[in-house]
Scaffold this motif. Structure first.
Motif, PDB file in Angstrom:
ATOM      1  N   GLN A  32       0.830  -1.199   0.000  1.00 35.79           N
ATOM      2  CA  GLN A  32       0.000   0.000   0.000  1.00 35.79           C
ATOM      3  C   GLN A  32       0.871   1.258   0.000  1.00 35.79           C
ATOM      4  O   GLN A  32       0.601   2.199  -0.755  1.00 35.79           O
ATOM      5  CB  GLN A  32      -0.909  -0.024   1.229  1.00 35.79           C
ATOM      6  N   LEU A  33       1.895   1.281   0.814  1.00 37.03           N
ATOM      7  CA  LEU A  33       2.790   2.447   0.845  1.00 37.03           C
ATOM      8  C   LEU A  33       3.553   2.591  -0.462  1.00 37.03           C
ATOM      9  O   LEU A  33       3.742   3.711  -0.958  1.00 37.03           O
ATOM     10  CB  LEU A  33       3.783   2.320   2.008  1.00 37.03           C
ATOM     11  N   TYR A  34       3.997   1.486  -1.020  1.00 37.89           N
ATOM     12  CA  TYR A  34       4.733   1.542  -2.278  1.00 37.89           C
ATOM     13  C   TYR A  34       3.848   2.068  -3.406  1.00 37.89           C
ATOM     14  O   TYR A  34       4.281   2.884  -4.209  1.00 37.89           O
ATOM     15  CB  TYR A  34       5.289   0.157  -2.633  1.00 37.89           C
ATOM     16  N   ARG A  35       2.600   1.602  -3.452  1.00 38.48           N
ATOM     17  CA  ARG A  35       1.689   2.066  -4.495  1.00 38.48           C
ATOM     18  C   ARG A  35       1.354   3.549  -4.334  1.00 38.48           C
ATOM     19  O   ARG A  35       1.129   4.247  -5.314  1.00 38.48           O
ATOM     20  CB  ARG A  35       0.393   1.255  -4.471  1.00 38.48           C
ATOM     21  N   ALA A  36       1.306   4.029  -3.095  1.00 38.16           N
ATOM     22  CA  ALA A  36       0.944   5.425  -2.842  1.00 38.16           C
ATOM     23  C   ALA A  36       2.104   6.379  -3.107  1.00 38.16           C
ATOM     24  O   ALA A  36       1.910   7.434  -3.706  1.00 38.16           O
ATOM     25  CB  ALA A  36       0.455   5.583  -1.405  1.00 38.16           C
ATOM     26  N   MET A  37       3.310   6.009  -2.661  1.00 32.68           N
ATOM     27  CA  MET A  37       4.423   6.961  -2.725  1.00 32.68           C
ATOM     28  C   MET A  37       5.683   6.408  -3.387  1.00 32.68           C
ATOM     29  O   MET A  37       6.670   7.122  -3.485  1.00 32.68           O
ATOM     30  CB  MET A  37       4.776   7.441  -1.315  1.00 32.68           C
ATOM     31  N   GLY A  38       5.688   5.165  -3.762  1.00 33.71           N
ATOM     32  CA  GLY A  38       6.909   4.586  -4.325  1.00 33.71           C
ATOM     33  C   GLY A  38       7.950   4.388  -3.231  1.00 33.71           C
ATOM     34  O   GLY A  38       7.616   4.120  -2.081  1.00 33.71           O
ATOM     35  N   TRP A  39       9.199   4.543  -3.588  1.00 28.74           N
ATOM     36  CA  TRP A  39      10.287   4.325  -2.630  1.00 28.74           C
ATOM     37  C   TRP A  39      10.569   5.551  -1.780  1.00 28.74           C
ATOM     38  O   TRP A  39      11.472   5.550  -0.958  1.00 28.74           O
ATOM     39  CB  TRP A  39      11.562   3.910  -3.359  1.00 28.74           C
ATOM     40  N   ARG A  40       9.791   6.628  -1.957  1.00 32.08           N
ATOM     41  CA  ARG A  40      10.049   7.873  -1.217  1.00 32.08           C
ATOM     42  C   ARG A  40       9.589   7.814   0.236  1.00 32.08           C
ATOM     43  O   ARG A  40      10.043   8.602   1.059  1.00 32.08           O
ATOM     44  CB  ARG A  40       9.350   9.038  -1.919  1.00 32.08           C
ATOM     45  N   ASP A  41       8.681   6.910   0.560  1.00 30.42           N
ATOM     46  CA  ASP A  41       8.177   6.825   1.935  1.00 30.42           C
ATOM     47  C   ASP A  41       9.252   6.214   2.834  1.00 30.42           C
ATOM     48  O   ASP A  41       9.761   5.137   2.567  1.00 30.42           O
ATOM     49  CB  ASP A  41       6.912   5.974   1.976  1.00 30.42           C
ATOM     50  N   HIS A  42       9.572   6.901   3.913  1.00 33.58           N
ATOM     51  CA  HIS A  42      10.640   6.424   4.801  1.00 33.58           C
ATOM     52  C   HIS A  42      10.195   5.274   5.695  1.00 33.58           C
ATOM     53  O   HIS A  42      11.025   4.623   6.317  1.00 33.58           O
ATOM     54  CB  HIS A  42      11.193   7.585   5.643  1.00 33.58           C
ATOM     55  N   HIS A  43       8.902   4.992   5.783  1.00 33.53           N
ATOM     56  CA  HIS A  43       8.427   3.859   6.574  1.00 33.53           C
ATOM     57  C   HIS A  43       8.420   2.550   5.788  1.00 33.53           C
ATOM     58  O   HIS A  43       8.265   1.479   6.373  1.00 33.53           O
ATOM     59  CB  HIS A  43       7.008   4.126   7.096  1.00 33.53           C
ATOM     60  N   LEU A  44       8.570   2.638   4.483  1.00 32.30           N
ATOM     61  CA  LEU A  44       8.477   1.444   3.648  1.00 32.30           C
ATOM     62  C   LEU A  44       9.537   0.410   4.019  1.00 32.30           C
ATOM     63  O   LEU A  44       9.233  -0.777   4.125  1.00 32.30           O
ATOM     64  CB  LEU A  44       8.594   1.824   2.174  1.00 32.30           C
ATOM     65  N   ALA A  45      10.747   0.841   4.244  1.00 34.01           N
ATOM     66  CA  ALA A  45      11.818  -0.092   4.606  1.00 34.01           C
ATOM     67  C   ALA A  45      11.519  -0.794   5.931  1.00 34.01           C
ATOM     68  O   ALA A  45      11.791  -1.991   6.081  1.00 34.01           O
ATOM     69  CB  ALA A  45      13.150   0.636   4.685  1.00 34.01           C
ATOM     70  N   MET A  46      10.930  -0.059   6.861  1.00 34.81           N
ATOM     71  CA  MET A  46      10.594  -0.652   8.157  1.00 34.81           C
ATOM     72  C   MET A  46       9.530  -1.742   7.987  1.00 34.81           C
ATOM     73  O   MET A  46       9.663  -2.842   8.529  1.00 34.81           O
ATOM     74  CB  MET A  46      10.087   0.427   9.114  1.00 34.81           C
ATOM     75  N   TYR A  47       8.485  -1.442   7.220  1.00 32.12           N
ATOM     76  CA  TYR A  47       7.435  -2.429   7.002  1.00 32.12           C
ATOM     77  C   TYR A  47       7.960  -3.640   6.235  1.00 32.12           C
ATOM     78  O   TYR A  47       7.597  -4.774   6.531  1.00 32.12           O
ATOM     79  CB  TYR A  47       6.246  -1.812   6.271  1.00 32.12           C
ATOM     80  N   LEU A  48       8.805  -3.424   5.253  1.00 29.41           N
ATOM     81  CA  LEU A  48       9.398  -4.544   4.521  1.00 29.41           C
ATOM     82  C   LEU A  48      10.276  -5.401   5.426  1.00 29.41           C
ATOM     83  O   LEU A  48      10.274  -6.625   5.336  1.00 29.41           O
ATOM     84  CB  LEU A  48      10.210  -4.035   3.333  1.00 29.41           C
ATOM     85  N   GLY A  49      11.020  -4.742   6.306  1.00 25.07           N
ATOM     86  CA  GLY A  49      11.858  -5.471   7.255  1.00 25.07           C
ATOM     87  C   GLY A  49      11.043  -6.330   8.205  1.00 25.07           C
ATOM     88  O   GLY A  49      11.377  -7.493   8.463  1.00 25.07           O
ATOM     89  N   PHE A  50       9.958  -5.752   8.722  1.00 23.87           N
ATOM     90  CA  PHE A  50       9.096  -6.538   9.611  1.00 23.87           C
ATOM     91  C   PHE A  50       8.419  -7.683   8.861  1.00 23.87           C
ATOM     92  O   PHE A  50       8.259  -8.776   9.411  1.00 23.87           O
ATOM     93  CB  PHE A  50       8.046  -5.657  10.278  1.00 23.87           C
ATOM     94  N   ALA A  51       8.028  -7.441   7.622  1.00 25.27           N
ATOM     95  CA  ALA A  51       7.419  -8.522   6.831  1.00 25.27           C
ATOM     96  C   ALA A  51       8.419  -9.660   6.646  1.00 25.27           C
ATOM     97  O   ALA A  51       8.070 -10.833   6.818  1.00 25.27           O
ATOM     98  CB  ALA A  51       6.954  -7.985   5.476  1.00 25.27           C
TER      99      ALA A  51
END
Length: 72
Positions: A32-51
């Motif tokens: 959802q974050l990737y579709r909304a903002m691409g790689w610019r969202d700074h929380h994306l890495a955290m969510y990917l890490g937890f996944a």
């Protein structure tokens, strides 16, 4: 003894299933974050890490259950 063995296997499998649900949740949020903002969202890495972390926990839990079943 057989009841304790079966209970241990079931506990590992239920734990693996719960970890898999958490991994799916974090993966869905990542998507959802990737579709909304691409790689610019700074929380994306955290969510990917937890996944990835919860995927590892789920896989290792099912792997431990499989090993325990073969030994028992």
């Amino acid at each position: 003894k057989p009841f304790a063995h079966a209970t241990g296997l079931l506990a590992l499998q239920i734990t693996g299933l719960l970890f898999a649900f958490f991994a799916l949740g974090f993966g869905a949020k990542s998507w959802q974050l990737y579709r909304a903002m691409g790689w610019r969202d700074h929380h994306l890495a955290m969510y990917l890490g937890f996944a990835a972390l919860f995927v590892w926990f789920a896989v290792s839990s099912f792997w431990r259950a499989s090993r325990k079943q073969r030994r028992g």
